[in-house]
Design a protein around this motif. Sequence first.
Motif, PDB file in Angstrom:
ATOM      1  N   LYS A 219     -17.068  61.601 -14.448  1.00 50.76           N
ATOM      2  CA  LYS A 219     -16.661  62.306 -13.231  1.00 50.76           C
ATOM      3  C   LYS A 219     -15.218  61.984 -12.857  1.00 50.76           C
ATOM      4  O   LYS A 219     -14.606  62.697 -12.068  1.00 50.76           O
ATOM      5  N   GLY A 220     -14.708  60.915 -13.410  1.00 52.84           N
ATOM      6  CA  GLY A 220     -13.339  60.508 -13.131  1.00 52.84           C
ATOM      7  C   GLY A 220     -13.057  59.211 -13.861  1.00 52.84           C
ATOM      8  O   GLY A 220     -13.908  58.705 -14.599  1.00 52.84           O
ATOM      9  N   LEU A 221     -11.869  58.665 -13.671  1.00 52.84           N
ATOM     10  CA  LEU A 221     -11.494  57.408 -14.315  1.00 52.84           C
ATOM     11  C   LEU A 221     -10.671  56.592 -13.324  1.00 52.84           C
ATOM     12  O   LEU A 221      -9.470  56.812 -13.158  1.00 52.84           O
ATOM     13  N   GLY A 222     -11.356  55.666 -12.642  1.00 53.96           N
ATOM     14  CA  GLY A 222     -10.656  54.828 -11.683  1.00 53.96           C
ATOM     15  C   GLY A 222      -9.832  53.757 -12.369  1.00 53.96           C
ATOM     16  O   GLY A 222     -10.139  53.332 -13.490  1.00 53.96           O
ATOM     17  N   TYR A 223      -8.790  53.311 -11.687  1.00 54.85           N
ATOM     18  CA  TYR A 223      -7.970  52.230 -12.251  1.00 54.85           C
ATOM     19  C   TYR A 223      -7.183  51.550 -11.141  1.00 54.85           C
ATOM     20  O   TYR A 223      -6.983  52.097 -10.047  1.00 54.85           O
ATOM     21  N   ILE A 224      -6.753  50.329 -11.440  1.00 55.87           N
ATOM     22  CA  ILE A 224      -5.869  49.580 -10.562  1.00 55.87           C
ATOM     23  C   ILE A 224      -4.667  49.140 -11.376  1.00 55.87           C
ATOM     24  O   ILE A 224      -4.819  48.539 -12.449  1.00 55.87           O
ATOM     25  N   SER A 225      -3.477  49.446 -10.894  1.00 56.48           N
ATOM     26  CA  SER A 225      -2.240  48.997 -11.537  1.00 56.48           C
ATOM     27  C   SER A 225      -1.750  47.737 -10.827  1.00 56.48           C
ATOM     28  O   SER A 225      -1.660  47.701  -9.596  1.00 56.48           O
ATOM     29  N   PHE A 226      -1.432  46.709 -11.606  1.00 50.49           N
ATOM     30  CA  PHE A 226      -0.912  45.451 -11.075  1.00 50.49           C
ATOM     31  C   PHE A 226       0.606  45.464 -11.295  1.00 50.49           C
ATOM     32  O   PHE A 226       1.098  45.226 -12.402  1.00 50.49           O
ATOM     33  N   LEU A 227       1.349  45.734 -10.231  1.00 47.51           N
ATOM     34  CA  LEU A 227       2.775  46.024 -10.344  1.00 47.51           C
ATOM     35  C   LEU A 227       3.618  44.748 -10.413  1.00 47.51           C
ATOM     36  O   LEU A 227       3.141  43.637 -10.118  1.00 47.51           O
ATOM     37  N   GLU A 228       4.896  44.924 -10.786  1.00 43.82           N
ATOM     38  CA  GLU A 228       5.795  43.790 -10.960  1.00 43.82           C
ATOM     39  C   GLU A 228       6.012  43.012  -9.673  1.00 43.82           C
ATOM     40  O   GLU A 228       6.222  41.800  -9.693  1.00 43.82           O
ATOM     41  N   ASP A 229       5.988  43.704  -8.539  1.00 45.34           N
ATOM     42  CA  ASP A 229       6.242  43.018  -7.270  1.00 45.34           C
ATOM     43  C   ASP A 229       5.006  42.297  -6.731  1.00 45.34           C
ATOM     44  O   ASP A 229       5.014  41.767  -5.613  1.00 45.34           O
ATOM     45  N   GLY A 230       3.932  42.290  -7.538  1.00 48.20           N
ATOM     46  CA  GLY A 230       2.723  41.583  -7.130  1.00 48.20           C
ATOM     47  C   GLY A 230       1.724  42.445  -6.393  1.00 48.20           C
ATOM     48  O   GLY A 230       0.594  42.008  -6.135  1.00 48.20           O
ATOM     49  N   SER A 231       2.102  43.668  -6.036  1.00 44.98           N
ATOM     50  CA  SER A 231       1.182  44.547  -5.323  1.00 44.98           C
ATOM     51  C   SER A 231       0.242  45.256  -6.289  1.00 44.98           C
ATOM     52  O   SER A 231       0.472  45.287  -7.501  1.00 44.98           O
TER      53      SER A 231
ATOM     54  N   ALA B 129      -9.564  37.136  -7.559  1.00 47.47           N
ATOM     55  CA  ALA B 129     -10.597  36.834  -8.561  1.00 47.47           C
ATOM     56  C   ALA B 129     -10.443  37.710  -9.793  1.00 47.47           C
ATOM     57  O   ALA B 129     -10.630  37.247 -10.922  1.00 47.47           O
ATOM     58  N   LEU B 130     -10.100  38.980  -9.569  1.00 45.74           N
ATOM     59  CA  LEU B 130      -9.875  39.860 -10.715  1.00 45.74           C
ATOM     60  C   LEU B 130      -8.752  39.338 -11.590  1.00 45.74           C
ATOM     61  O   LEU B 130      -8.868  39.273 -12.816  1.00 45.74           O
ATOM     62  N   ARG B 131      -7.650  38.967 -10.951  1.00 47.55           N
ATOM     63  CA  ARG B 131      -6.500  38.448 -11.712  1.00 47.55           C
ATOM     64  C   ARG B 131      -6.905  37.233 -12.547  1.00 47.55           C
ATOM     65  O   ARG B 131      -6.573  37.133 -13.723  1.00 47.55           O
ATOM     66  N   LYS B 132      -7.631  36.329 -11.895  1.00 45.82           N
ATOM     67  CA  LYS B 132      -7.992  35.085 -12.567  1.00 45.82           C
ATOM     68  C   LYS B 132      -9.025  35.306 -13.664  1.00 45.82           C
ATOM     69  O   LYS B 132      -8.854  34.851 -14.809  1.00 45.82           O
ATOM     70  N   ASP B 133     -10.094  36.011 -13.326  1.00 38.85           N
ATOM     71  CA  ASP B 133     -11.205  36.163 -14.280  1.00 38.85           C
ATOM     72  C   ASP B 133     -10.804  36.965 -15.514  1.00 38.85           C
ATOM     73  O   ASP B 133     -11.310  36.714 -16.612  1.00 38.85           O
ATOM     74  N   LEU B 134      -9.921  37.942 -15.353  1.00 36.45           N
ATOM     75  CA  LEU B 134      -9.541  38.811 -16.471  1.00 36.45           C
ATOM     76  C   LEU B 134      -8.147  38.497 -17.011  1.00 36.45           C
ATOM     77  O   LEU B 134      -7.638  39.235 -17.851  1.00 36.45           O
ATOM     78  N   SER B 135      -7.552  37.395 -16.508  1.00 35.78           N
ATOM     79  CA  SER B 135      -6.208  36.979 -16.953  1.00 35.78           C
ATOM     80  C   SER B 135      -5.203  38.127 -16.839  1.00 35.78           C
ATOM     81  O   SER B 135      -4.410  38.378 -17.745  1.00 35.78           O
ATOM     82  N   ILE B 136      -5.255  38.818 -15.715  1.00 33.77           N
ATOM     83  CA  ILE B 136      -4.397  39.984 -15.511  1.00 33.77           C
ATOM     84  C   ILE B 136      -2.992  39.540 -15.132  1.00 33.77           C
ATOM     85  O   ILE B 136      -2.803  38.630 -14.324  1.00 33.77           O
ATOM     86  N   LYS B 137      -2.003  40.202 -15.739  1.00 28.80           N
ATOM     87  CA  LYS B 137      -0.596  39.891 -15.502  1.00 28.80           C
ATOM     88  C   LYS B 137       0.102  41.105 -14.899  1.00 28.80           C
ATOM     89  O   LYS B 137      -0.480  42.193 -14.769  1.00 28.80           O
ATOM     90  N   GLN B 138       1.359  40.903 -14.528  1.00 26.82           N
ATOM     91  CA  GLN B 138       2.144  42.008 -13.995  1.00 26.82           C
ATOM     92  C   GLN B 138       2.218  43.157 -14.999  1.00 26.82           C
ATOM     93  O   GLN B 138       2.331  42.943 -16.201  1.00 26.82           O
ATOM     94  N   ASN B 139       2.137  44.371 -14.469  1.00 26.46           N
ATOM     95  CA  ASN B 139       2.215  45.619 -15.238  1.00 26.46           C
ATOM     96  C   ASN B 139       0.954  45.934 -16.041  1.00 26.46           C
ATOM     97  O   ASN B 139       0.925  46.901 -16.801  1.00 26.46           O
ATOM     98  N   ASP B 140      -0.090  45.115 -15.879  1.00 25.21           N
ATOM     99  CA  ASP B 140      -1.367  45.463 -16.499  1.00 25.21           C
ATOM    100  C   ASP B 140      -2.078  46.516 -15.655  1.00 25.21           C
ATOM    101  O   ASP B 140      -1.847  46.637 -14.446  1.00 25.21           O
ATOM    102  N   VAL B 141      -2.966  47.268 -16.306  1.00 27.39           N
ATOM    103  CA  VAL B 141      -3.800  48.248 -15.602  1.00 27.39           C
ATOM    104  C   VAL B 141      -5.255  47.971 -15.947  1.00 27.39           C
ATOM    105  O   VAL B 141      -5.601  47.773 -17.121  1.00 27.39           O
ATOM    106  N   LEU B 142      -6.092  47.923 -14.929  1.00 25.51           N
ATOM    107  CA  LEU B 142      -7.532  47.740 -15.128  1.00 25.51           C
ATOM    108  C   LEU B 142      -8.223  49.081 -14.914  1.00 25.51           C
ATOM    109  O   LEU B 142      -8.201  49.635 -13.810  1.00 25.51           O
TER     110      LEU B 142
END
Length: 580
Positions: free
Chosen positions: A342-354, A370-383
Amino acid sequence: MNQYRTHTCGALREENVGQSVRLSGWVDTVRDHGGVTFLDLRDQYGVTQIVLHEECKTGKENVITVSGPVKKRDAETVNPKIETGTVEVHAEKIEIQSKTVRTLPFEISESKKTREEIRLSHRFLDLRNPAVQKNILLRAKVISFLRTKMENLGFTEIHTPILTSSSPEGARDYLVPSRKHHGKFYALPQAPQIFKQLLMVSGFDRYFQIAPCFRDEDARADRSPGEFYQLDFEMSFAEQEDVLKTAETVLFDVFKTFSEKPVSPTPFRRIPYAEAMLKYGTDKPDLRNPLVIEDLTTFFADVDFAPFKNIPVRGIVARGAAKQSKSFFERMLAFATEIGMKGLGYISFLEDGSLKGPIVKFLPEEKQAALRKDLSIKQNDVLFFIADAPKVVDGLAGKIRTELGSQLNLINNDRFEMCFIVDFPMFGINEETEAVEFTHNPFSMPQGGLESLQTKPPLDILAWQYDIVCNGVELSSGAVRNHLPEVMIKAFEIAGYPEAEIEKKFPALFNAFHYGAPPHAGMAPGIERILMLLAEEENIREVTAFPMNGNAQDLLMGAPCEVTELQLREAHIRIRQTKQ
């Protein structure tokens, strides 16, 4: 050698300069340079340039014999693209063995660009193209290598019948009517499954063959609609690991021998089926793709976001994807819609931390952290998120993973990544009938044997079944076989088959197991799929000498074809007209 040739068209080198030779082959090209004509003469082994100092009277694809001395080419005319490129033959005599008297339907060198129906109806011309011919020569070398390898590992080659009885093994049988037995039919074997198990019961310890298999099923790029071949092997007194070690030894060696690409080191990874479905969304994972699917169901259980309520949620972290253009996200959304999401949700983790995305407002700061920590997400990653019903969510996530790998150019095409998928479920639920059914080979041994069949819910029972996968292509499936009558009876009973029906459908095997059967196991890697990967072809027909088309037709020989009324009467067959 004989009146036609002293050398092949790929044999001459500088050490042959000064020799008088005879070559025979097909005229590949003709180049008239005004008083001097250059021919390229082609056979299976290569191409040699022929120089004529008189008018050329032969055309392309004529078969000729050329006699004359070998001379060294001038430095500026050397052709480094062919092995004979430093020499040429100056023709003193040309004999035309046969002429091409019909217009060629395509240029031989361009045959792979020709429409399939034209190629296959003139396959003998298509096969003259060195690019096509090399796949068939590769096939011969690979099969020879496999035979030698299996013999060196102590396996005995035994041929099993082509005419046999019909057996309910999944696909439709090809049926052959019996002339001597009115109303009865033979079937071509879908695989030598029962015969190779009977060989184990007969006391042969290690069997193999390059086995033809016949299945009346629709074509795919990696599946022939008619016949295909397997490296079929079976081992007595063997466990799962014995089969896997044999398979990885053979496949590692064949891929290492016939390709320069790196191959997964042995032992290949063993990935349980449940893990493969969760992490990769398929039981045929392409491990060249570094993306891994995460289970976020528990994470979102206490998040007030209605689309993720009470259903499984999966996530895929795409490293650096926030830098992609808007069109990338639009393409991913369009793909998700195409596959039924029905769609494809996502979250972008931007360079400024937002964080950016429609789901962000539903996540408190502690959840974001928790998302950042559990998935080792860094700047410019997209979940990316995939949420759907339990039966479909993993498959959808797997397709999104594959598409992301393609869109982000993450897949390394210059290596072979192998793995085994193990611990398949023994039973599943038929979506139409809601009845319990076998999910894999019904002749497999359940893990835990008879006790597991008697004490566990059917959907909790695992089988000693395994697949081998290379670059997302299933090369083979196999299993530790069920060799005990009481286990076979109970397993088939769970799947809805009474004992009498087992004895009726599989009489030879059922009977044989009552006379002392050894524990045994095996598998059967597909020859054409191995060759497709080695030859870097995308269609199985490119590694088959005389393939059918996608509609199960042999356009060269005209099969299937009508037969005479006499032939039908002898086979006791009457053709019924179907209603339009």
